[in-house]
Design a protein around this motif. Structure first.
Motif, PDB file in Angstrom:
ATOM      1  N   ALA A 121      -2.959  22.617   5.111  1.00  0.00           N
ATOM      2  CA  ALA A 121      -1.451  22.235   6.226  1.00  0.00           C
ATOM      3  C   ALA A 121      -0.479  21.727   4.780  1.00  0.00           C
ATOM      4  N   LEU A 122      -0.986  20.819   3.909  1.00  0.00           N
ATOM      5  CA  LEU A 122       0.301  20.587   3.287  1.00  0.00           C
ATOM      6  C   LEU A 122       0.144  21.151   1.672  1.00  0.00           C
ATOM      7  N   PRO A 129       0.491  -1.401  -0.124  1.00  0.00           N
ATOM      8  CA  PRO A 129      -0.685   0.013   0.341  1.00  0.00           C
ATOM      9  C   PRO A 129       1.275   1.253  -0.208  1.00  0.00           C
ATOM     10  N   PRO A 130       0.422   1.891  -1.206  1.00  0.00           N
ATOM     11  CA  PRO A 130       1.487   3.533  -1.336  1.00  0.00           C
ATOM     12  C   PRO A 130       1.508   3.872   0.063  1.00  0.00           C
ATOM     13  N   GLN A 131       2.510   4.690   0.112  1.00  0.00           N
ATOM     14  CA  GLN A 131       2.343   5.655   1.927  1.00  0.00           C
ATOM     15  C   GLN A 131       2.860   6.966   1.740  1.00  0.00           C
ATOM     16  N   ARG A 132       3.074   7.601   0.647  1.00  0.00           N
ATOM     17  CA  ARG A 132       3.135   8.442  -0.261  1.00  0.00           C
ATOM     18  C   ARG A 132       1.996   9.240  -1.412  1.00  0.00           C
ATOM     19  N   ILE A 133       1.412   9.490  -0.436  1.00  0.00           N
ATOM     20  CA  ILE A 133       0.392   9.907  -1.856  1.00  0.00           C
ATOM     21  C   ILE A 133       0.222  11.309  -2.159  1.00  0.00           C
ATOM     22  N   VAL A 134      -0.349  11.062  -3.554  1.00  0.00           N
ATOM     23  CA  VAL A 134      -0.530  12.974  -4.185  1.00  0.00           C
ATOM     24  C   VAL A 134      -1.916  12.984  -4.039  1.00  0.00           C
ATOM     25  N   SER A 135      -2.919  13.567  -4.217  1.00  0.00           N
ATOM     26  CA  SER A 135      -4.317  13.516  -4.555  1.00  0.00           C
ATOM     27  C   SER A 135      -4.662  14.884  -5.610  1.00  0.00           C
ATOM     28  N   LEU A 136      -4.879  14.641  -5.971  1.00  0.00           N
ATOM     29  CA  LEU A 136      -5.500  16.420  -7.344  1.00  0.00           C
ATOM     30  C   LEU A 136      -6.801  16.569  -7.477  1.00  0.00           C
ATOM     31  N   ALA A 150       6.630  15.921  -8.377  1.00  0.00           N
ATOM     32  CA  ALA A 150       7.784  15.071  -8.853  1.00  0.00           C
ATOM     33  C   ALA A 150       8.370  14.728  -7.807  1.00  0.00           C
ATOM     34  N   SER A 151       8.490  16.313  -6.855  1.00  0.00           N
ATOM     35  CA  SER A 151      10.273  16.761  -5.656  1.00  0.00           C
ATOM     36  C   SER A 151       9.241  15.857  -4.344  1.00  0.00           C
ATOM     37  N   LEU A 152       8.099  15.782  -4.740  1.00  0.00           N
ATOM     38  CA  LEU A 152       7.042  15.096  -3.083  1.00  0.00           C
ATOM     39  C   LEU A 152       7.247  13.439  -3.319  1.00  0.00           C
ATOM     40  N   LYS A 153       8.509  12.887  -4.372  1.00  0.00           N
ATOM     41  CA  LYS A 153       8.150  11.662  -4.176  1.00  0.00           C
ATOM     42  C   LYS A 153       7.027  11.345  -3.454  1.00  0.00           C
ATOM     43  N   PRO A 154       6.458  10.853  -4.342  1.00  0.00           N
ATOM     44  CA  PRO A 154       5.219  10.330  -4.117  1.00  0.00           C
ATOM     45  C   PRO A 154       4.947   9.019  -4.655  1.00  0.00           C
ATOM     46  N   ASP A 155       4.610   7.986  -4.464  1.00  0.00           N
ATOM     47  CA  ASP A 155       4.262   6.830  -4.698  1.00  0.00           C
ATOM     48  C   ASP A 155       3.282   6.432  -5.223  1.00  0.00           C
ATOM     49  N   ALA A 188      -2.497  10.412   6.790  1.00  0.00           N
ATOM     50  CA  ALA A 188      -1.469  11.059   7.496  1.00  0.00           C
ATOM     51  C   ALA A 188      -0.680  10.855   5.889  1.00  0.00           C
ATOM     52  N   ARG A 189      -1.184   9.744   5.058  1.00  0.00           N
ATOM     53  CA  ARG A 189       0.015   9.647   3.696  1.00  0.00           C
ATOM     54  C   ARG A 189      -0.066  10.459   2.815  1.00  0.00           C
ATOM     55  N   LEU A 190      -0.549  11.047   3.181  1.00  0.00           N
ATOM     56  CA  LEU A 190      -0.899  12.272   2.218  1.00  0.00           C
ATOM     57  C   LEU A 190       0.245  13.573   2.313  1.00  0.00           C
ATOM     58  N   VAL A 191       0.989  13.377   0.678  1.00  0.00           N
ATOM     59  CA  VAL A 191       2.121  14.609   1.254  1.00  0.00           C
ATOM     60  C   VAL A 191       1.346  15.941  -0.059  1.00  0.00           C
ATOM     61  N   GLY A 192       0.910  16.224  -0.533  1.00  0.00           N
ATOM     62  CA  GLY A 192       0.353  17.119  -1.457  1.00  0.00           C
ATOM     63  C   GLY A 192      -1.248  17.188  -1.554  1.00  0.00           C
ATOM     64  N   VAL A 193      -1.497  18.201  -1.851  1.00  0.00           N
ATOM     65  CA  VAL A 193      -2.834  17.975  -1.784  1.00  0.00           C
ATOM     66  C   VAL A 193      -3.326  18.921  -3.464  1.00  0.00           C
ATOM     67  N   ASP A 194      -4.287  19.044  -4.369  1.00  0.00           N
ATOM     68  CA  ASP A 194      -4.803  20.271  -5.117  1.00  0.00           C
ATOM     69  C   ASP A 194      -5.068  21.761  -4.717  1.00  0.00           C
TER      70      ASP A 194
END
Length: 285
Positions: A74-75, A35-42, A90-95, A57-63
């Motif tokens: 806060a993301l 299961p991915p631990q670094r997720i970006v949601s747009l 890409a710099s956030l290294k999402p899986d 808590a797995r989200l590292v960035g959002v739209d």
């Protein structure tokens, strides 16, 4: 045939026993060893789905439009559907990157080697399906519990609608320029479940652009609209003849309610309650 079977067998043997393989709404297959631990949601509805499934808590960035639950504010904000910041993503290294089918950056992100999952719920059936897919990827055992909660909440909202509102013809304007919620949209489906009519037939699509005269001729008994679009509504040519306008049966939604109403995801039961409240308040007026 034997060659294809042999290749498939080799691929299966190469994958970890716990590997997760899903197909997104663009037909792309993504495989995750875990299961991915670094997720970006747009997409806001996907952001809310991830959080409702216990993985906020797995989200590292959002739209830029994702604003619920509050902790996602806060993301890092990564832009919108048409101007997502590919370099920052890409710099956030999402899986895993979750985005809409209509996003313009999916191929660019895939070209960078990122695992992209395009999902765009547009109907009740889509929401249930997307919950299952995201839950599978996240390793959540019973993602459908959220769907059962949605169904129960919508049913409760329907039960609160007075008899006087049953069959009432509704016009729901979802965006400026007279874009409306049709019968085939998730908003239209909610209105149907609440027992109302919809002046926008399914044949016109989920969110068609409507000619103002079409609304005048359809003569809705109630209008739902956001605060920004409601200014000058009664001054639109001919609209003073519409029953909803003449009798003041207009529900104006604030920005917070507008967010809930416009997102096909975990808060759809709340959306149904907002619509039901509108019907209770306006049906007898």
């Amino acid at each position: 045939m034997l060659k294809h079977l042999f290749c498939a067998l080799l691929l299966a043997l190469a994958l970890p026993a716990s590997a997760i393989e899903i197909k997104d709404d663009l037909g792309h297959t993504a495989t995750f060893a875990a299961p991915p631990q670094r997720i970006v949601s747009l997409l806001p509805s996907l952001t809310e789905t991830v959080c409702e499934l216990g993985a906020c808590a797995r989200l590292v960035g959002v739209d830029r439009y994702s604003n619920f639950p509050a902790q996602v504010n806060a993301l890092p904000k990564l832009g919108g559907m048409d101007d997502s910041n590919v370099e920052l993503i890409a710099s956030l290294k999402p899986d895993m990157v979750l985005l809409a089918v209509s996003s313009r950056v999916s191929e660019r992100l895939r070209a960078l080697g990122l695992k992209v999952v395009a999902l765009e719920p547009r109907s009740y059936r889509d929401v249930q399906r997307v919950l299952g897919i995201v839950g599978q990827v996240l390793g959540v055992d019973d993602a459908q519990r959220i769907w059962r909660h949605i169904e129960a909440g919508v049913a409760a909202a329907a039960g609160s609608v007075p008899a006087a509102a049953r069959g009432l013809k509704v016009y729901y304007e979802v965006a400026s320029g007279l874009y409306a919620a049709g019968e085939s949209s998730f908003m239209g489906e909610t209105l149907t479940k609440l027992g109302t009519g919809n002046i926008i037939p399914a044949r016109l699509g989920p969110f068609p652009k409507i000619n103002p005269e079409f609304v005048v001729k359809a003569n809705p008994g109630l209008i739902m609209i956001g605060a920004r679009g409601s200014e000058g509504l009664a001054e639109r040519p001919g609209w003073n003849r519409i029953d909803a306008v003449r009798h003041g049966r207009i529900c104006v939604f604030n920005a917070e309610d507008g967010d809930i109403l416009s997102r096909p995801g975990p808060r759809m039961a709340e959306a149904a309650q907002i619509m039901a409240r509108c019907l209770r308040e306006k049906a007898g007026s």
